[in-house]
Design an enzyme around this catalytic site. Structure first.
Site, PDB file in Angstrom:
ATOM      1  N   ASP A  13       0.571  -1.292  -0.168  1.00  8.58           N
ATOM      2  CA  ASP A  13       0.058  -0.139  -0.250  1.00  8.58           C
ATOM      3  C   ASP A  13       0.874   1.290   0.044  1.00  8.58           C
ATOM      4  O   ASP A  13       0.620   2.147   0.603  1.00  8.58           O
ATOM      5  CB  ASP A  13      -0.845   0.029   1.095  1.00  8.58           C
ATOM      6  CG  ASP A  13      -1.681  -1.323   1.298  1.00  8.58           C
ATOM      7  OD1 ASP A  13      -2.411  -1.740   0.274  1.00  8.58           O
ATOM      8  OD2 ASP A  13      -1.878  -1.744   2.610  1.00  8.58           O
ATOM      9  N   LYS A  16       2.023   2.146  -5.187  1.00 10.98           N
ATOM     10  CA  LYS A  16       2.724   1.516  -6.509  1.00 10.98           C
ATOM     11  C   LYS A  16       1.996   1.856  -7.606  1.00 10.98           C
ATOM     12  O   LYS A  16       2.268   2.145  -8.471  1.00 10.98           O
ATOM     13  CB  LYS A  16       3.033   0.309  -6.390  1.00 10.98           C
ATOM     14  CG  LYS A  16       4.055  -0.166  -5.176  1.00 10.98           C
ATOM     15  CD  LYS A  16       4.101  -1.519  -5.218  1.00 10.98           C
ATOM     16  CE  LYS A  16       2.893  -2.389  -4.287  1.00 10.98           C
ATOM     17  NZ  LYS A  16       2.660  -2.165  -3.093  1.00 10.98           N
ATOM     18  N   GLY A  40      -4.505  -4.237  -4.064  1.00 13.79           N
ATOM     19  CA  GLY A  40      -5.468  -3.202  -4.547  1.00 13.79           C
ATOM     20  C   GLY A  40      -4.424  -1.999  -4.747  1.00 13.79           C
ATOM     21  O   GLY A  40      -3.982  -1.446  -4.166  1.00 13.79           O
ATOM     22  N   HIS A  41      -4.371  -1.931  -6.240  1.00 13.29           N
ATOM     23  CA  HIS A  41      -3.661  -0.856  -6.575  1.00 13.29           C
ATOM     24  C   HIS A  41      -4.530   0.355  -7.073  1.00 13.29           C
ATOM     25  O   HIS A  41      -5.492   0.273  -7.810  1.00 13.29           O
ATOM     26  CB  HIS A  41      -2.801  -1.113  -7.625  1.00 13.29           C
ATOM     27  CG  HIS A  41      -1.806  -2.298  -7.175  1.00 13.29           C
ATOM     28  ND1 HIS A  41      -1.121  -3.118  -8.218  1.00 13.29           N
ATOM     29  CD2 HIS A  41      -1.275  -2.384  -6.122  1.00 13.29           C
ATOM     30  CE1 HIS A  41      -0.253  -3.781  -7.643  1.00 13.29           C
ATOM     31  NE2 HIS A  41      -0.344  -3.308  -6.218  1.00 13.29           N
ATOM     32  N   THR A  42      -4.287   1.427  -6.376  1.00 13.02           N
ATOM     33  CA  THR A  42      -5.429   2.646  -6.724  1.00 13.02           C
ATOM     34  C   THR A  42      -4.762   3.696  -7.661  1.00 13.02           C
ATOM     35  O   THR A  42      -3.655   3.852  -7.436  1.00 13.02           O
ATOM     36  CB  THR A  42      -5.900   3.454  -5.219  1.00 13.02           C
ATOM     37  OG1 THR A  42      -6.166   2.392  -4.319  1.00 13.02           O
ATOM     38  CG2 THR A  42      -6.751   4.353  -5.478  1.00 13.02           C
ATOM     39  N   THR A 127      -6.267 -11.832   3.087  1.00 15.22           N
ATOM     40  CA  THR A 127      -7.327 -10.833   2.435  1.00 15.22           C
ATOM     41  C   THR A 127      -8.430 -11.980   2.260  1.00 15.22           C
ATOM     42  O   THR A 127      -9.456 -11.829   1.714  1.00 15.22           O
ATOM     43  CB  THR A 127      -6.765 -10.640   1.369  1.00 15.22           C
ATOM     44  OG1 THR A 127      -6.306 -11.399   0.459  1.00 15.22           O
ATOM     45  CG2 THR A 127      -5.648  -9.325   1.453  1.00 15.22           C
ATOM     46  N   GLN A 222       1.772  -5.847  -3.109  1.00 10.29           N
ATOM     47  CA  GLN A 222       2.348  -6.038  -1.761  1.00 10.29           C
ATOM     48  C   GLN A 222       3.771  -5.266  -1.264  1.00 10.29           C
ATOM     49  O   GLN A 222       3.963  -4.373  -2.427  1.00 10.29           O
ATOM     50  CB  GLN A 222       2.376  -7.404  -1.244  1.00 10.29           C
ATOM     51  CG  GLN A 222       1.102  -8.285  -1.184  1.00 10.29           C
ATOM     52  CD  GLN A 222       0.359  -8.812  -2.290  1.00 10.29           C
ATOM     53  OE1 GLN A 222       1.364  -9.541  -3.062  1.00 10.29           O
ATOM     54  NE2 GLN A 222      -0.839  -8.604  -2.582  1.00 10.29           N
ATOM     55  N   THR A 299      -9.928  -5.264   1.020  1.00  8.10           N
ATOM     56  CA  THR A 299     -10.787  -5.534   1.978  1.00  8.10           C
ATOM     57  C   THR A 299     -11.608  -4.424   2.756  1.00  8.10           C
ATOM     58  O   THR A 299     -12.553  -4.784   3.699  1.00  8.10           O
ATOM     59  CB  THR A 299      -9.928  -6.580   3.094  1.00  8.10           C
ATOM     60  OG1 THR A 299      -9.036  -5.652   3.638  1.00  8.10           O
ATOM     61  CG2 THR A 299      -9.520  -7.779   2.513  1.00  8.10           C
TER      62      THR A 299
HETATM   63  P1  IMP Z   1      -2.703 -12.762   1.719  1.00 10.26           P
HETATM   64  O1  IMP Z   1      -1.783 -12.363   0.756  1.00 10.26           O
HETATM   65  O2  IMP Z   1      -4.032 -12.564   1.453  1.00 10.26           O
HETATM   66  O3  IMP Z   1      -2.446 -14.329   2.266  1.00 10.26           O
HETATM   67  O4  IMP Z   1      -2.590 -12.039   3.264  1.00 10.26           O
HETATM   68  C1  IMP Z   1      -1.267 -12.170   3.951  1.00 10.26           C
HETATM   69  C2  IMP Z   1      -0.742 -10.859   4.590  1.00 10.26           C
HETATM   70  O5  IMP Z   1      -0.527 -10.003   3.377  1.00 10.26           O
HETATM   71  C3  IMP Z   1      -1.821 -10.180   5.310  1.00 10.26           C
HETATM   72  O6  IMP Z   1      -1.348  -9.485   6.354  1.00 10.26           O
HETATM   73  C4  IMP Z   1      -2.472  -9.217   4.308  1.00 10.26           C
HETATM   74  O7  IMP Z   1      -3.159  -8.179   5.124  1.00 10.26           O
HETATM   75  C5  IMP Z   1      -1.393  -8.751   3.458  1.00 10.26           C
HETATM   76  N1  IMP Z   1      -1.587  -8.210   2.417  1.00 10.26           N
HETATM   77  C6  IMP Z   1      -1.916  -8.884   1.025  1.00 10.26           C
HETATM   78  N2  IMP Z   1      -2.161  -8.284  -0.008  1.00 10.26           N
HETATM   79  C7  IMP Z   1      -1.918  -6.869   0.427  1.00 10.26           C
HETATM   80  C8  IMP Z   1      -1.651  -5.478  -0.321  1.00 10.26           C
HETATM   81  O8  IMP Z   1      -2.124  -5.480  -1.121  1.00 10.26           O
HETATM   82  N3  IMP Z   1      -1.467  -4.434   0.887  1.00 10.26           N
HETATM   83  C9  IMP Z   1      -1.018  -4.656   1.931  1.00 10.26           C
HETATM   84  N4  IMP Z   1      -1.267  -5.848   2.620  1.00 10.26           N
HETATM   85  C10 IMP Z   1      -1.559  -7.016   1.889  1.00 10.26           C
END
Ligand code: IMP
Length: 423
Positions: A13, A16, A40-42, A127, A222, A299
């Site tokens: 976040d 990017k 989630g790329h805004t 997520t 991420q 989310t």
């Molecule tokens: P997962 O990628 O859904 O398995 O989540 C694993 C961890 O990565 C959790 O703490 C999520 O909140 C975090 N996470 C996954 N995608 C993002 C993102 O795009 N931005 C920030 N945190 C993320």
């Protein structure tokens, strides 16, 4: 020839999406190399805001071809809904989106297992998009790839084997009802018809593009501190957002990489669980969340907010080999009297020499702060580095020095024009 990799240098976040959209003007291809619809790329264009989860942020430039590489995991329903949204917004994606035939598919049972596991096991705060379970299957070598959709018999055989196993786990461990194999086969065959026009061997496409001197941006999702190898394990995602992941996730050679652009927010945020040494549980944290709109783009969860952590980001800069630094959301700090930066960690009165990657130590560290004077003036309309208040320039230069990177670009708002090159 050159590939520029855009990496998030914190916990995701960092902004990017905006940077990729901006740099895409001077590129030919934008290629996403890992993760899935967890991202989630805004991107804000004029008065419109778009949130992308899978499709690379270069899609808003008609000259750009967007690639989703083999390293990503694809939820076809999420992909199709994103394609739909873009088409409804008048963005023509025909011939401009390519998806790797080697990318793994996220299946309904991956999402079920992700969500159920979060209810019972030690919570990671995922997520719930099925990312971890899909990568488990990839590395167990029982995953289903996009190429498997081509042959109904292969798909049916692989799905039957997977679902038989998953049904055992779902029923015996979690008391859940069984998944109907035929329904899943029918749904994925339906998806196949719709996503077929986008599927190709993207590694061959990208390497041919490299030979033809096309300019490629590799877009990470991420952030480095969520990297499964280098992040705060186990509170990480299940892929490699760090720069190295771009080569394996796209099938491009390391020698093709010219620049690694690290994106850091002017403060820190984290969604989900896991250690966060500079987290603020006070009014300042609350105001960063409100002013920075720090709610998950995927989310909607409130993000945890804190001061900039130069220990964590210096480590991240090292792992990624960041050559250029972009600092985003600087305007969020506008009203602050004093801005703190964590410049060291202490455990039991001892200064740590490096970023600890075992979470137990990281949970126990006490941040050592250096205080910077705030600029107390709005930056959103500043367009030139020299026009920034001296206190802002001092703060930003310090972030570059403390992380050992070259400060290159500053963002003072979500729009394309709210960007300054550092001179
Ligand atoms: P997962 O990628 O859904 O398995 O989540 C694993 C961890 O990565 C959790 O703490 C999520 O909140 C975090 N996470 C996954 N995608 C993002 C993102 O795009 N931005 C920030 N945190 C993320």
């Amino acid at each position: 020839m050159p590939v520029r990799i855009i990496v998030g240098a914190q916990w995701g976040d960092e902004g990017k999406g905006k940077v990729v959209d901006l740099l895409a003007e001077h590129a030919d291809i934008v290629a996403r190399y890992q993760g899935g619809a967890n991202a989630g790329h805004t991107v804000c264009i004029g008065e419109k805001t778009y949130v992308l989860h899978l499709i690379p942020s270069g899609i808003f430039h008609p000259h750009i071809t967007c690639v989703i590489g083999n390293g990503a995991v694809i939820d076809p329903a999420a992909l199709l809904s994103e394609i739909d949204q873009l088409q409804q917004a008048g963005i023509d994606i025909n011939g401009r989106l390519l998806v790797s035939h080697n990318a793994h598919l996220i299946m309904p049972y991956h999402k079920m297992l992700d969500t159920i596991r979060e209810k019972t096991a030690d919570k990671i705060g995922t997520t719930g998009r099925g990312i971890g379970p899909a990568y488990i299957d990839k590395f167990m070598r029982c995953g289903i790839r996009i190429v498997d959709l081509l042959d109904r018999d292969i798909l049916a055989k692989k799905l039957a084997a997977n679902i038989a196993e998953k049904n055992q786990i779902l029923a015996r461990v979690y008391g859940e009802t069984a998944i109907d194999v035929d329904k899943v086969i029918a749904a994925y065959q339906e998806f196949d018809i719709k996503i077929d026009p986008f599927i190709t061997d993207t590694a061959v496409y990208l390497n041919t593009a490299l030979k033809n001197n096309k300019r490629i941006i590799a877009e990470g999702a991420q952030g480095a501190l969520l990297d499964v190898d280098h992040g705060t394990y186990p509170f990480v995602t299940s892929s490699n957002p760090t720069a190295g992941g771009a080569c394996t996730g796209l099938g491009i050679p390391p020698t093709s990489v010219e620049t690694i652009i690290g994106i850091m927010k002017a403060y820190s945020t984290r969604v989900g669980n896991g250690p966060f040494p500079t987290e603020l549980h006070d009014e300042t944290g609350e105001s960063l969340r409100t002013l920075g709109h720090e709610f998950g783009a995927t989310t909607g969860r409130p993000r945890r907010c804190g001061w900039f952590d130069a220990v964590a980001t210096r480590y991240s800069a090292m792992i990624n080999g960041i050559t250029k630094l972009v600092v985003t959301k600087v305007d969020v700090l506008d009203g602050l009297e004093t801005i703190r930066v964590c410049v060291g960690y202490e455990v039991n009165g001892r200064q740590l020499k490096s970023f600890p990657t075992d979470v137990k130590t990281l949970e126990r560290v006490t941040p050592v702060y250096e205080d910077f004077e705030g600029w107390k003036t709005p930056l959103a309309s500043t367009r030139h580095w020299e026009d920034l208040p001296k206190a802002a320039r001092t703060y930003l230069r310090a972030l570059g020095e403390l992380t050992g990177t070259e400060l290159w670009m500053i963002s003072v708002g979500p729009r394309r024009d709210q960007t300054l090159l550092v001179v």
